[in-house]
Design a protein around this motif. Sequence first.
Motif, PDB file in Angstrom:
ATOM      1  N   ALA A  94      46.619-123.677  89.278  1.00  0.00           N
ATOM      2  CA  ALA A  94      46.464-123.878  90.721  1.00  0.00           C
ATOM      3  C   ALA A  94      44.995-123.788  91.139  1.00  0.00           C
ATOM      4  O   ALA A  94      44.495-124.642  91.856  1.00  0.00           O
ATOM      5  N   CYS A  95      44.295-122.719  90.679  1.00  0.00           N
ATOM      6  CA  CYS A  95      42.921-122.533  91.146  1.00  0.00           C
ATOM      7  C   CYS A  95      41.884-122.698  90.048  1.00  0.00           C
ATOM      8  O   CYS A  95      40.689-122.751  90.333  1.00  0.00           O
ATOM      9  N   GLY A  96      42.297-122.770  88.785  1.00  0.00           N
ATOM     10  CA  GLY A  96      41.346-123.002  87.703  1.00  0.00           C
ATOM     11  C   GLY A  96      40.692-121.745  87.166  1.00  0.00           C
ATOM     12  O   GLY A  96      39.929-121.801  86.209  1.00  0.00           O
ATOM     13  N   ARG A  97      41.000-120.597  87.777  1.00  0.00           N
ATOM     14  CA  ARG A  97      40.405-119.339  87.331  1.00  0.00           C
ATOM     15  C   ARG A  97      40.941-118.971  85.944  1.00  0.00           C
ATOM     16  O   ARG A  97      42.089-119.268  85.624  1.00  0.00           O
ATOM     17  N   LEU A  98      40.088-118.310  85.129  1.00  0.00           N
ATOM     18  CA  LEU A  98      40.552-117.848  83.815  1.00  0.00           C
ATOM     19  C   LEU A  98      41.271-116.517  83.972  1.00  0.00           C
ATOM     20  O   LEU A  98      40.895-115.698  84.804  1.00  0.00           O
ATOM     21  N   HIS A  99      42.298-116.333  83.159  1.00  0.00           N
ATOM     22  CA  HIS A  99      43.059-115.092  83.224  1.00  0.00           C
ATOM     23  C   HIS A  99      42.201-113.946  82.711  1.00  0.00           C
ATOM     24  O   HIS A  99      41.548-114.056  81.679  1.00  0.00           O
ATOM     25  N   ASP A 127      45.073-131.638  72.139  1.00  0.00           N
ATOM     26  CA  ASP A 127      44.457-132.187  70.946  1.00  0.00           C
ATOM     27  C   ASP A 127      44.293-131.056  69.942  1.00  0.00           C
ATOM     28  O   ASP A 127      43.201-130.646  69.620  1.00  0.00           O
ATOM     29  N   MET A 128      45.407-130.514  69.461  1.00  0.00           N
ATOM     30  CA  MET A 128      45.258-129.328  68.608  1.00  0.00           C
ATOM     31  C   MET A 128      45.238-129.703  67.142  1.00  0.00           C
ATOM     32  O   MET A 128      45.752-130.727  66.729  1.00  0.00           O
ATOM     33  N   ASP A 129      44.616-128.826  66.383  1.00  0.00           N
ATOM     34  CA  ASP A 129      44.485-129.050  64.955  1.00  0.00           C
ATOM     35  C   ASP A 129      45.744-128.525  64.276  1.00  0.00           C
ATOM     36  O   ASP A 129      45.932-127.327  64.132  1.00  0.00           O
ATOM     37  N   ALA A 161      50.540-124.043  81.157  1.00  0.00           N
ATOM     38  CA  ALA A 161      49.737-124.790  80.183  1.00  0.00           C
ATOM     39  C   ALA A 161      50.013-126.282  80.287  1.00  0.00           C
ATOM     40  O   ALA A 161      49.087-127.104  80.274  1.00  0.00           O
ATOM     41  N   ALA A 162      51.289-126.646  80.422  1.00  0.00           N
ATOM     42  CA  ALA A 162      51.651-128.063  80.522  1.00  0.00           C
ATOM     43  C   ALA A 162      51.008-128.705  81.755  1.00  0.00           C
ATOM     44  O   ALA A 162      50.537-129.842  81.708  1.00  0.00           O
ATOM     45  N   ARG A 163      50.962-127.947  82.867  1.00  0.00           N
ATOM     46  CA  ARG A 163      50.337-128.477  84.089  1.00  0.00           C
ATOM     47  C   ARG A 163      48.841-128.690  83.878  1.00  0.00           C
ATOM     48  O   ARG A 163      48.265-129.647  84.385  1.00  0.00           O
ATOM     49  N   ASN A 164      48.218-127.744  83.135  1.00  0.00           N
ATOM     50  CA  ASN A 164      46.795-127.905  82.833  1.00  0.00           C
ATOM     51  C   ASN A 164      46.540-129.147  81.985  1.00  0.00           C
ATOM     52  O   ASN A 164      45.579-129.889  82.207  1.00  0.00           O
ATOM     53  N   VAL A 165      47.426-129.348  80.998  1.00  0.00           N
ATOM     54  CA  VAL A 165      47.296-130.527  80.125  1.00  0.00           C
ATOM     55  C   VAL A 165      47.376-131.786  80.970  1.00  0.00           C
ATOM     56  O   VAL A 165      46.558-132.705  80.836  1.00  0.00           O
ATOM     57  N   LEU A 166      48.338-131.818  81.867  1.00  0.00           N
ATOM     58  CA  LEU A 166      48.507-132.998  82.717  1.00  0.00           C
ATOM     59  C   LEU A 166      47.276-133.219  83.601  1.00  0.00           C
ATOM     60  O   LEU A 166      46.774-134.338  83.728  1.00  0.00           O
ATOM     61  N   ALA A 167      46.785-132.134  84.194  1.00  0.00           N
ATOM     62  CA  ALA A 167      45.631-132.269  85.089  1.00  0.00           C
ATOM     63  C   ALA A 167      44.426-132.820  84.345  1.00  0.00           C
ATOM     64  O   ALA A 167      43.716-133.698  84.842  1.00  0.00           O
ATOM     65  N   ARG A 168      44.224-132.319  83.134  1.00  0.00           N
ATOM     66  CA  ARG A 168      43.089-132.820  82.345  1.00  0.00           C
ATOM     67  C   ARG A 168      43.261-134.288  82.001  1.00  0.00           C
ATOM     68  O   ARG A 168      42.303-135.066  82.015  1.00  0.00           O
ATOM     69  N   VAL A 210      44.199-134.140  75.217  1.00  0.00           N
ATOM     70  CA  VAL A 210      43.147-133.432  75.946  1.00  0.00           C
ATOM     71  C   VAL A 210      42.680-132.226  75.136  1.00  0.00           C
ATOM     72  O   VAL A 210      43.423-131.719  74.300  1.00  0.00           O
ATOM     73  N   PRO A 211      41.434-131.771  75.373  1.00  0.00           N
ATOM     74  CA  PRO A 211      40.936-130.606  74.648  1.00  0.00           C
ATOM     75  C   PRO A 211      41.819-129.388  74.881  1.00  0.00           C
ATOM     76  O   PRO A 211      42.318-129.173  75.981  1.00  0.00           O
ATOM     77  N   THR A 212      41.998-128.625  73.806  1.00  0.00           N
ATOM     78  CA  THR A 212      42.903-127.476  73.843  1.00  0.00           C
ATOM     79  C   THR A 212      42.342-126.308  74.635  1.00  0.00           C
ATOM     80  O   THR A 212      43.102-125.483  75.138  1.00  0.00           O
ATOM     81  N   LYS A 213      41.019-126.239  74.715  1.00  0.00           N
ATOM     82  CA  LYS A 213      40.374-125.001  75.164  1.00  0.00           C
ATOM     83  C   LYS A 213      40.912-124.527  76.521  1.00  0.00           C
ATOM     84  O   LYS A 213      40.882-125.247  77.515  1.00  0.00           O
ATOM     85  N   ASN A 214      41.407-123.296  76.523  1.00  0.00           N
ATOM     86  CA  ASN A 214      41.828-122.595  77.733  1.00  0.00           C
ATOM     87  C   ASN A 214      42.983-123.245  78.500  1.00  0.00           C
ATOM     88  O   ASN A 214      43.173-122.954  79.675  1.00  0.00           O
ATOM     89  N   THR A 215      43.750-124.085  77.859  1.00  0.00           N
ATOM     90  CA  THR A 215      44.902-124.634  78.577  1.00  0.00           C
ATOM     91  C   THR A 215      45.885-123.526  78.925  1.00  0.00           C
ATOM     92  O   THR A 215      46.571-123.589  79.937  1.00  0.00           O
ATOM     93  N   THR A 216      45.940-122.502  78.065  1.00  0.00           N
ATOM     94  CA  THR A 216      46.838-121.385  78.330  1.00  0.00           C
ATOM     95  C   THR A 216      46.210-120.385  79.288  1.00  0.00           C
ATOM     96  O   THR A 216      46.907-119.769  80.095  1.00  0.00           O
ATOM     97  N   GLN A 217      44.888-120.241  79.192  1.00  0.00           N
ATOM     98  CA  GLN A 217      44.229-119.145  79.896  1.00  0.00           C
ATOM     99  C   GLN A 217      43.885-119.451  81.348  1.00  0.00           C
ATOM    100  O   GLN A 217      43.736-118.545  82.153  1.00  0.00           O
ATOM    101  N   SER A 218      43.717-120.745  81.680  1.00  0.00           N
ATOM    102  CA  SER A 218      43.281-120.999  83.056  1.00  0.00           C
ATOM    103  C   SER A 218      44.468-121.267  83.969  1.00  0.00           C
ATOM    104  O   SER A 218      45.527-121.734  83.550  1.00  0.00           O
ATOM    105  N   CYS A 219      44.255-120.958  85.227  1.00  0.00           N
ATOM    106  CA  CYS A 219      45.315-121.097  86.219  1.00  0.00           C
ATOM    107  C   CYS A 219      45.428-122.560  86.634  1.00  0.00           C
ATOM    108  O   CYS A 219      44.427-123.213  86.910  1.00  0.00           O
TER     109      CYS A 219
END
Length: 421
Positions: free
Chosen positions: A341-346, A289-291, A371-378, A330-339
């Motif tokens: 697989a485990c959800g940890r932030l880089h 959901d990016m601006d 990032a795409a996997r995070n988007v899907l999971a959310r 989905v919200p953009t926040k940390n889609t790139t930064q979080s893992c």
Amino acid sequence: MQSGGLCPPLPSMYQPCKYRLYPFPNQERELLRQLEELRFLWNYALEHRQEAWRKKARSISYVGQCRDLARWRAYDKEGIGRVYGHVAQETLARLGDAFGHFFRRVKEGGRPGFPRFKREVTSLCYPDSNGSAAIVPGRNGTRRLRLSMIGEIPIKVHRAPPEGRVKTCTIQRDGDRWFAVLTLEVPDPSLPPATPPVSPVGVDLGLSHLATLSTGEVVEPPKFLRRAEDRLTRAQRVVSRRKRGSHNREKAKVRLTRCHAKVRDQRRDFAHKLTTGWAKSHDLIAFEDMDLRSHMEGAFPKSTADAGWGMLRQMSQYKEARRSGRYVEVPTKNTTQSCSACGRLHDPPLTLPDRTYECRCGLVMDRDLNAARNVLARALRAVPGGTGESTPVEIGPPPHRKGRRVRSEKQEPPRGTGVAT
Ligand SMILES: [Zn+2]
């Protein structure tokens, strides 16, 4: 939404269909004349509003201007009087909307952007075409678009419009080409079932890759604009070399607009094919959901515009809706930064040049794919029957439009109707 009905309105959505028009020379002259009248009307009405505000600190409403319009039309019988009444009113309505947006932005504290005077008007709209705009049969199996106060213009109906009532009809000028955008009121497609999606996909839109799918598929940017840039520069140079007001300059200008139009057509065609493919093979599609506006002002505005992200999302939305699929943002926040697989932030945060995501849990993955996997999971957490129970973010029922009018020119109308089918 509809007037005069006793029964509750059926759920419905609007579907735009765009067709090419081939006006006769006299019809084209009349269309151009009417566009010029509408331009004059816009500027006159805008000035009227400004004057009233400056002199008497009074604001004029759309309704008030419509009353004035009746007088202007009676006075200027050969000018604005020869434009269909509702079409002229629609111009005032657009001006009213422009002021509405202006006041809203002032209230929100954004950059206001006062409505501007127009140098050119390129479209006219029959807002509620009760027969004022209709497709009628012509000679030898051809079709015509009958427009009140203009006539019957040859139209190329390359694909039959879906069953439904014509709500609005907008005539658009694009360089030397003319188009009609009919907005049809069609029944809502059924809502997506409350079962888990079968083939969901998350999409990460980017610049180095146009799109990276959670399935691992990568779409390279077509870069039409970049490729066409040399051609555009050359055409632009020819225009500026020709003498102002000369015939040759006009001809060069036409060539330039055609060049631009070609890029637009290619870009839309590419987006249609891509999104149709996505809608066919995935019953849920998720984006960030990016601006887009902040991106357009960002570091790479040209490449961003070229990538056509907005178009991809908008097309995906209605194509999923037509197939009773889901469209999720989905919200953009940390889609790139979080893992993924485990959800940890880089740690430290990933920077733009880092192309690979490496996590302490052992995950090593392309950053866009992660990032795409995070988007899907959310997205899956947000839909009924998905994997989680958090509240839905934005689940895509069809693009439902409330209110009196439909803004067909603001959305990207599909070139045909059944591209997705
Ligand atoms: Zn991890």
